[in-house]
Scaffold this motif. Structure first.
Motif, PDB file in Angstrom:
ATOM      1  N   ASN A 247      80.810  64.800  43.463  1.00 25.12           N
ATOM      2  CA  ASN A 247      80.752  66.208  43.863  1.00 25.12           C
ATOM      3  C   ASN A 247      79.355  66.813  43.804  1.00 25.12           C
ATOM      4  O   ASN A 247      79.209  68.017  44.017  1.00 25.12           O
ATOM      5  CB  ASN A 247      81.702  67.032  42.976  1.00 25.12           C
ATOM      6  N   MET A 248      78.345  66.024  43.490  1.00 27.44           N
ATOM      7  CA  MET A 248      76.992  66.553  43.353  1.00 27.44           C
ATOM      8  C   MET A 248      75.998  65.578  43.971  1.00 27.44           C
ATOM      9  O   MET A 248      76.008  64.385  43.667  1.00 27.44           O
ATOM     10  CB  MET A 248      76.659  66.765  41.873  1.00 27.44           C
ATOM     11  N   THR A 249      75.149  66.090  44.856  1.00 26.82           N
ATOM     12  CA  THR A 249      74.078  65.283  45.446  1.00 26.82           C
ATOM     13  C   THR A 249      72.768  66.038  45.289  1.00 26.82           C
ATOM     14  O   THR A 249      72.678  67.217  45.635  1.00 26.82           O
ATOM     15  CB  THR A 249      74.339  65.018  46.944  1.00 26.82           C
ATOM     16  N   VAL A 250      71.757  65.350  44.752  1.00 26.91           N
ATOM     17  CA  VAL A 250      70.434  65.945  44.559  1.00 26.91           C
ATOM     18  C   VAL A 250      69.430  65.124  45.351  1.00 26.91           C
ATOM     19  O   VAL A 250      69.318  63.907  45.148  1.00 26.91           O
ATOM     20  CB  VAL A 250      70.040  65.963  43.068  1.00 26.91           C
ATOM     21  N   CYS A 251      68.721  65.760  46.262  1.00 22.98           N
ATOM     22  CA  CYS A 251      67.739  65.043  47.062  1.00 22.98           C
ATOM     23  C   CYS A 251      66.421  65.803  47.061  1.00 22.98           C
ATOM     24  O   CYS A 251      66.333  66.945  46.600  1.00 22.98           O
ATOM     25  CB  CYS A 251      68.238  64.832  48.483  1.00 22.98           C
ATOM     26  N   ALA A 252      65.384  65.152  47.553  1.00 23.71           N
ATOM     27  CA  ALA A 252      64.067  65.788  47.682  1.00 23.71           C
ATOM     28  C   ALA A 252      63.606  65.679  49.125  1.00 23.71           C
ATOM     29  O   ALA A 252      63.775  64.634  49.763  1.00 23.71           O
ATOM     30  CB  ALA A 252      63.057  65.121  46.753  1.00 23.71           C
TER      31      ALA A 252
END
Length: 451
Positions: free
Chosen positions: A35-40
């Motif tokens: 349920n969580m995606t962290v990208c740059a």
């Protein structure tokens, strides 16, 4: 500091060119939660910046980025200070917003269409491309919602507000002040905010443009029109058949500023910056705590007892508005995406590190199970000599060298290495590329699991 960088650009480039092209990989003890995606997202360098890039995505790890800073050593010889950061996905300067949308965000739209809560945050230093990213995502979202490819009939409503400190304003009503209040059920209501029904793509884009005209901006040291408030675009998707609402939030967070900005803008701007940083800190704590709750539920189901961490969503206006995204007692399905936008310029290496550190801290990994069942087969009992003989026989071309892959290890010791470590060792052999390293690892792994 910028003068120091400018005087030593050639030295910086020579130091970076001399680094190992295949650094030791970062190893993750787990995998991202569902349920969580962290990208740059790394924005392109502009032609007038005059500084080289300090950001280098790793070729052999799509979710790791290296930062190389030039340090003014007391002995007078500039040296590199390097660090690396790991998120779920890195988008390099050549990535378009359309590519990012298709790979990362597009699934949020049908998710909200079918009753879920999808939230996108754009975070980063002022001038790093947050507002550019969100504005293009809003346009692409409008196309997805209105192009007729989603099943069923829905009514679409939009509300766009601005948060400056603890004050809230309606951007679709000439920036009129509104109130944030909890109703009898504990949900936060935006009292006084107008909600506009939209019927096609042009309607949605017109609403966004109207709101943008009332967005609070101000000149800062890094950006002549920096966003000095949090803009929240809420898209409510009404299903008349079962009277349910899906929600999609697109949040353009206020740009952060360095402490040196006080020298240019004075105490008022610094008080404003302090409020922004406090709200961002609370947001980080809420996102991470909610991810911890989701991870615990993935592992233990509903048998959490008193292990649910405290989520401080009441500590800022931003997180109160988004309470349902973080509330552990909520029964609604929620998915969250964070895009950390960064400026690659060496002159901005400090804020870039802070942004990536913030993004990295948001990740809560689910412990990974073993890649295979733990039954040990004959290859586990190879001696170091037997292992080297097998490597030599299966070395490929260019050859994978046994002394590089397993200088001292037995079979049991080699199989304890992670896949990233094994691929790293393979690429230390002259001419061996990542594809060959992966193929070799696959063959070796079959020796472990074959009867």
């Amino acid at each position: 500091m910028e003068r120091f960088y400018l005087e030593n650009i050639s030295k910086y480039r020579s130091l970076v060119d001399g680094l190992d092209p295949f650094p030791k990989p970062r190893i993750s003890n787990g995998k991202p939660g569902p349920n969580m995606t962290v990208c740059a997202r790394i924005r392109p360098l502009s032609e007038n910046e005059g500084f080289p890039s300090s950001i280098f995505p790793r070729a052999n790890q799509k979710n790791v980025v290296e930062i190389h800073d030039l340090y003014h050593h007391p002995k007078g010889v500039p040296i590199l200070k390097s660090s690396d950061y790991q998120v779920d996905r890195i988008f390099n300067p050549s990535s378009t917003t359309s590519q990012i949308y298709e790979e990362l965000i597009a699934d949020l739209v049908p998710y909200a269409w079918n009753g879920g809560v999808g939230t996108l945050f754009a975070y980063g230093q002022t001038g790093s491309g947050k507002t550019f990213t969100i504005s293009q995502v809003e346009s692409l979202t409008a196309s997805t919602l209105m192009n007729g490819t989603l099943d069923g009939e829905r009514s679409i409503y939009m509300t766009i507000i601005d948060l400056a400190g603890n004050a809230a304003f309606d951007l679709l009503n000439s920036r009129a002040p509104i109130s944030l209040r909890e109703d009898a059920s504990g949900a936060t209501q935006m009292v006084g905010a107008q909600e506009h029904q939209v019927f096609n793509v042009d309607d949605m884009r017109d609403v966004v443009e109207r709101a943008t005209a009332f967005r609070r901006t101000a000149p800062t040291l890094k950006n002549p029109a920096s966003s000095r408030s949090h803009a929240i675009c809420r898209i409510r998707i009404r299903n008349a058949v079962d009277s349910s609402d899906g929600l999609l939030y697109l949040v353009d967070l206020a740009g952060s500023e360095a402490a040196r900005d006080v020298a240019v803008h004075g105490a008022d701007r610094m008080r404003e910056t302090k409020q922004i940083n406090i709200s961002l800190s609370v947001l980080k704590n809420c996102i991470r705590a909610k991810a911890e709750v989701d991870t615990a539920r993935t592992l233990f189901g509903e048998k959490l007892g008193q292990k649910v961490p405290h989520i401080p969503f009441r500590q800022s206006a931003l997180t109160r508005v988004l309470k349902h995204v973080f509330d552990p007692s909520s029964t609604r399905a929620c998915r969250t995406i964070v895009i950390a936008c960064v400026n690659p310029s060496l002159a901005d290496v400090g804020p870039t590190k802070n942004t990536l550190r913030f993004a990295e801290l948001l990740r809560v990994l689910v412990p990974a199970t073993d890649e295979v069942d733990a039954e040990r087969k004959s290859a586990m009992h190879w001696t170091s000599v037997e292992l080297k003989e097998w490597i030599t026989e299966n070395a490929g071309n260019p050859p994978i060298l046994s002394n590089t892959i397993a200088p001292r290890e037995s079979g049991a010791q080699l199989f304890k290495l992670s896949s990233k470590e094994l691929e790293y060792r393979c690429q230390k052999c002259p001419g061996v590329k990542l594809e060959q390293a992966r193929a070799f690892r696959s063959i070796l792994w079959q020796m472990y699991i074959s009867p």
